[in-house]
Design a protein around this motif. Structure first.
Motif, PDB file in Angstrom:
ATOM      1  N   VAL A 241     114.592  -7.146  -4.591  1.00 19.69           N
ATOM      2  CA  VAL A 241     114.481  -7.841  -3.307  1.00 19.69           C
ATOM      3  C   VAL A 241     115.637  -7.473  -2.386  1.00 19.69           C
ATOM      4  CG1 VAL A 241     114.301 -10.070  -2.172  1.00 19.69           C
ATOM      5  CG2 VAL A 241     113.216  -9.722  -4.384  1.00 19.69           C
ATOM      6  N   MET A 242     116.833  -7.391  -2.945  1.00 20.04           N
ATOM      7  CA  MET A 242     117.976  -7.025  -2.118  1.00 20.04           C
ATOM      8  C   MET A 242     117.808  -5.619  -1.545  1.00 20.04           C
ATOM      9  SD  MET A 242     119.764  -9.666  -1.969  1.00 20.04           S
ATOM     10  CE  MET A 242     121.503  -9.526  -1.560  1.00 20.04           C
ATOM     11  N   PHE A 243     117.300  -4.716  -2.368  1.00 22.59           N
ATOM     12  CA  PHE A 243     117.065  -3.354  -1.876  1.00 22.59           C
ATOM     13  C   PHE A 243     116.172  -3.383  -0.644  1.00 22.59           C
ATOM     14  CE2 PHE A 243     114.499   0.430  -1.496  1.00 22.59           C
ATOM     15  CZ  PHE A 243     115.413   1.453  -1.645  1.00 22.59           C
ATOM     16  N   MET A 244     115.118  -4.172  -0.722  1.00 23.75           N
ATOM     17  CA  MET A 244     114.187  -4.229   0.404  1.00 23.75           C
ATOM     18  C   MET A 244     114.873  -4.752   1.661  1.00 23.75           C
ATOM     19  SD  MET A 244     111.398  -2.925  -0.222  1.00 23.75           S
ATOM     20  CE  MET A 244     110.241  -2.486  -1.490  1.00 23.75           C
ATOM     21  N   PHE A 245     115.683  -5.802   1.476  1.00 29.50           N
ATOM     22  CA  PHE A 245     116.363  -6.357   2.642  1.00 29.50           C
ATOM     23  C   PHE A 245     117.383  -5.382   3.213  1.00 29.50           C
ATOM     24  CE2 PHE A 245     114.712 -10.547   1.517  1.00 29.50           C
ATOM     25  CZ  PHE A 245     114.491 -11.066   2.767  1.00 29.50           C
ATOM     26  N   GLU A 246     117.943  -4.568   2.346  1.00 29.06           N
ATOM     27  CA  GLU A 246     118.957  -3.625   2.815  1.00 29.06           C
ATOM     28  C   GLU A 246     118.346  -2.297   3.264  1.00 29.06           C
ATOM     29  OE1 GLU A 246     121.457  -3.563  -0.583  1.00 29.06           O
ATOM     30  OE2 GLU A 246     122.343  -5.528  -0.150  1.00 29.06           O
ATOM     31  N   HIS A 247     117.065  -2.153   3.084  1.00 34.86           N
ATOM     32  CA  HIS A 247     116.387  -0.922   3.508  1.00 34.86           C
ATOM     33  C   HIS A 247     115.109  -1.278   4.267  1.00 34.86           C
ATOM     34  CE1 HIS A 247     118.983   0.394   0.216  1.00 34.86           C
ATOM     35  NE2 HIS A 247     118.931   1.616   0.717  1.00 34.86           N
ATOM     36  N   LYS A 248     115.293  -2.074   5.298  1.00 40.56           N
ATOM     37  CA  LYS A 248     114.107  -2.525   6.030  1.00 40.56           C
ATOM     38  C   LYS A 248     113.370  -1.366   6.678  1.00 40.56           C
ATOM     39  CE  LYS A 248     115.458  -7.290   6.955  1.00 40.56           C
ATOM     40  NZ  LYS A 248     115.534  -8.378   7.966  1.00 40.56           N
ATOM     41  N   ALA A 249     114.089  -0.310   7.001  1.00 40.00           N
ATOM     42  CA  ALA A 249     113.416   0.849   7.581  1.00 40.00           C
ATOM     43  C   ALA A 249     112.372   1.378   6.606  1.00 40.00           C
ATOM     44  CB  ALA A 249     114.440   1.936   7.908  1.00 40.00           C
ATOM     45  N   HIS A 250     112.783   1.618   5.389  1.00 39.04           N
ATOM     46  CA  HIS A 250     111.828   2.093   4.393  1.00 39.04           C
ATOM     47  C   HIS A 250     110.742   1.052   4.145  1.00 39.04           C
ATOM     48  CE1 HIS A 250     115.400   4.614   3.363  1.00 39.04           C
ATOM     49  NE2 HIS A 250     114.476   5.541   3.182  1.00 39.04           N
ATOM     50  N   ALA A 251     111.170  -0.203   4.042  1.00 41.04           N
ATOM     51  CA  ALA A 251     110.219  -1.260   3.705  1.00 41.04           C
ATOM     52  C   ALA A 251     109.048  -1.303   4.681  1.00 41.04           C
ATOM     53  CB  ALA A 251     110.935  -2.615   3.682  1.00 41.04           C
ATOM     54  N   GLN A 252     109.341  -0.965   5.939  1.00 42.29           N
ATOM     55  CA  GLN A 252     108.295  -1.035   6.955  1.00 42.29           C
ATOM     56  C   GLN A 252     107.158  -0.051   6.728  1.00 42.29           C
ATOM     57  OE1 GLN A 252     109.620  -1.731  11.278  1.00 42.29           O
ATOM     58  NE2 GLN A 252     111.459  -0.969  10.305  1.00 42.29           N
ATOM     59  N   VAL A 253     107.437   1.017   6.006  1.00 50.10           N
ATOM     60  CA  VAL A 253     106.410   2.059   5.861  1.00 50.10           C
ATOM     61  C   VAL A 253     105.948   2.251   4.417  1.00 50.10           C
ATOM     62  CG1 VAL A 253     107.234   3.293   7.883  1.00 50.10           C
ATOM     63  CG2 VAL A 253     108.155   3.875   5.638  1.00 50.10           C
TER      64      VAL A 253
ATOM     65  N   ILE B 167     107.777 -12.011  -2.276  1.00 54.42           N
ATOM     66  CA  ILE B 167     108.993 -12.758  -1.947  1.00 54.42           C
ATOM     67  C   ILE B 167     109.683 -12.120  -0.747  1.00 54.42           C
ATOM     68  CG2 ILE B 167     111.348 -13.239  -2.724  1.00 54.42           C
ATOM     69  CD1 ILE B 167     110.248 -13.771  -5.485  1.00 54.42           C
ATOM     70  N   PHE B 168     109.783 -10.805  -0.787  1.00 51.15           N
ATOM     71  CA  PHE B 168     110.429 -10.127   0.335  1.00 51.15           C
ATOM     72  C   PHE B 168     109.693 -10.400   1.640  1.00 51.15           C
ATOM     73  CE2 PHE B 168     110.283  -6.282   3.050  1.00 51.15           C
ATOM     74  CZ  PHE B 168     111.543  -6.422   3.601  1.00 51.15           C
ATOM     75  N   VAL B 169     108.397 -10.212   1.621  1.00 54.17           N
ATOM     76  CA  VAL B 169     107.639 -10.358   2.866  1.00 54.17           C
ATOM     77  C   VAL B 169     107.707 -11.783   3.382  1.00 54.17           C
ATOM     78  CG1 VAL B 169     105.358 -10.251   3.912  1.00 54.17           C
ATOM     79  CG2 VAL B 169     106.086  -8.458   2.351  1.00 54.17           C
ATOM     80  N   ILE B 170     107.485 -12.736   2.498  1.00 50.88           N
ATOM     81  CA  ILE B 170     107.459 -14.136   2.942  1.00 50.88           C
ATOM     82  C   ILE B 170     108.832 -14.556   3.459  1.00 50.88           C
ATOM     83  CG2 ILE B 170     107.082 -16.507   2.216  1.00 50.88           C
ATOM     84  CD1 ILE B 170     104.515 -14.941   2.388  1.00 50.88           C
ATOM     85  N   LEU B 171     109.877 -14.179   2.745  1.00 48.37           N
ATOM     86  CA  LEU B 171     111.213 -14.540   3.219  1.00 48.37           C
ATOM     87  C   LEU B 171     111.560 -13.783   4.495  1.00 48.37           C
ATOM     88  CD1 LEU B 171     113.369 -14.772  -0.033  1.00 48.37           C
ATOM     89  CD2 LEU B 171     112.216 -16.595   1.219  1.00 48.37           C
ATOM     90  N   ASN B 172     111.074 -12.571   4.599  1.00 50.69           N
ATOM     91  CA  ASN B 172     111.444 -11.717   5.724  1.00 50.69           C
ATOM     92  C   ASN B 172     110.768 -12.119   7.026  1.00 50.69           C
ATOM     93  OD1 ASN B 172     112.836  -9.504   6.844  1.00 50.69           O
ATOM     94  ND2 ASN B 172     110.987  -8.254   6.716  1.00 50.69           N
TER      95      ASN B 172
END
Lengths: 212, 212
Positions: A104-116, A172-177
């Motif tokens: 989850v932390m990775f996703m929050f710290e790499h939102k650029a990647h997470a978007q795609v 979790i990432f999406v809902i929190l984000n």
DNA sequence: CACTCTATATTGTCAGTGTCAATATTGAGT
DNA sequence: ACTCAATATTGACACTGACAATATAGAGTG
């Protein structure tokens, strides 16, 4: 596999363009979001003509797929590193929790990647992305299988537990984000939130009552 | 709240445009996906000038937000309906499972809405969307609270269980939908997949061993 | 060295798009 | 009958993705 020259001078042949496009693309994704990203602005920012990117990517989508691919590779690495920070006799649940947190932390710290990373891509069109994504799945699965070896996960269902875990972590990432959760959640620090959620899940992972 | 006339004749004043734009917009989302949707094509398809939509939506984003809002309202209704199909003495776990299934199936059957529901929207800019989303959260939470009343969920943590459940359900949809999961999963019918995943979760919901 | 050949980058162009501004049409209330 | 605000239209502009044609350079060959 990647080209070698790092500095990109003002020569006609850039020499490193593909890599730089991905890097700067990620930066722009972070700053402005996917829908604001244009190949032309990217090209301008890299200092190259508006059509140069088409030498390295068939499409705008192809660029995003390349970024997604990198995302999966980085994610797999990140999780594996987190799992390896361990003493030999560490309880698997502790490792499980650390891995979830790392995801989850990775996703929050790499939102650029997470978007795609979680769009639909034609897997025939982007075999490398497909491989990278499958690789991440394998990393997650071998992690879960360690849990089976430790007696925490019912045997013979590692794939199911893997996709379950992946689903939960992504959710979790999406809902929190999206931050559409109500105040009571918003107050706690992210770390606590992740811990609480994952804790709830692995109650289901504990050995059945017929084992102490 | 909505205007009343249904048929939209060729009069200058459409009379029903906002509603029709949303409906046709949803149809186009389903057929071509978000990134392919353009306001101009939408306007043409509705039979109206390319700028008519701007009377009803400040922005392209505003249209998508309106669709997302509708999605949350429909979702909340759908779940509540699924939960209400019940005999008074029904075990809560059965109801829990049915609700989860209803959630995921709704998403698969409303991919148009799904595409726009979980983006980030400025909640100050779209208060109606915000309300609709919060409303869905309340429906989910009261569902979980029934589980507390039935002794299945540890008391005092309904919000945590709610966001956990929501995260998992959303994640299941996304992971299954992107189809980047490997073959062994792809063979089973969707229904079974949902059942298996949710089953795994609610092992964690069962009363602690100190209750039979 | 000269010469070719190919990967790479550029310029030119086009239809589509989002959005602003100015104008036209209508229907409800006076 | 008249006004006015809501609604729709036409016109315009910069920006975008993508295609085609052209230019450049650098590596391999003689």
């Amino acid at each position: 596999m990647w080209s070698v020259s790092i500095s990109h001078d003002k020569s006609y042949h850039h020499g490193n363009l593909r890599t730089v496009l991905i890097e700067v693309g990620i930066a722009m994704l972070q700053e402005e979001g996917v829908e604001a990203l244009s190949l032309r602005m990217l090209a301008k920012r890299v200092g190259v003509s508006h059509n140069a990117p088409y030498m390295h990517f068939a499409d705008k989508e192809a660029l995003l797929a390349a970024i997604a691919e990198q995302g999966f590779l980085l994610l797999a690495d990140h999780i594996q590193s987190a799992l390896e920070l361990t003493t030999p006799d560490e309880d698997w649940l502790v490792r499980f929790h650390r891995g979830c947190r790392a995801y989850v932390m990775f996703m929050f710290e790499h939102k650029a990647h997470a978007q795609v990373m979680f769009h639909y891509y034609d897997s025939a069109k982007y075999p490398d992305l497909s491989r990278a994504s499958a690789n991440t799945l394998y990393v997650l699965e071998s992690w879960i299988q360690q849990g089976q070896a430790a007696g925490y996960v019912t045997p013979g269902e590692s794939r199911r537990w893997t996709t379950l875990t992946w689903s939960l972590l992504h959710g979790i990432f999406v809902i929190l984000n999206t931050k559409r959760t109500l105040p009571p959640l918003g107050d706690k620090p992210l770390d606590t939130l992740i811990h609480d959620h994952v804790s709830s899940l692995y109650l289901g992972l504990k050995p059945r009552p017929d084992e102490p």
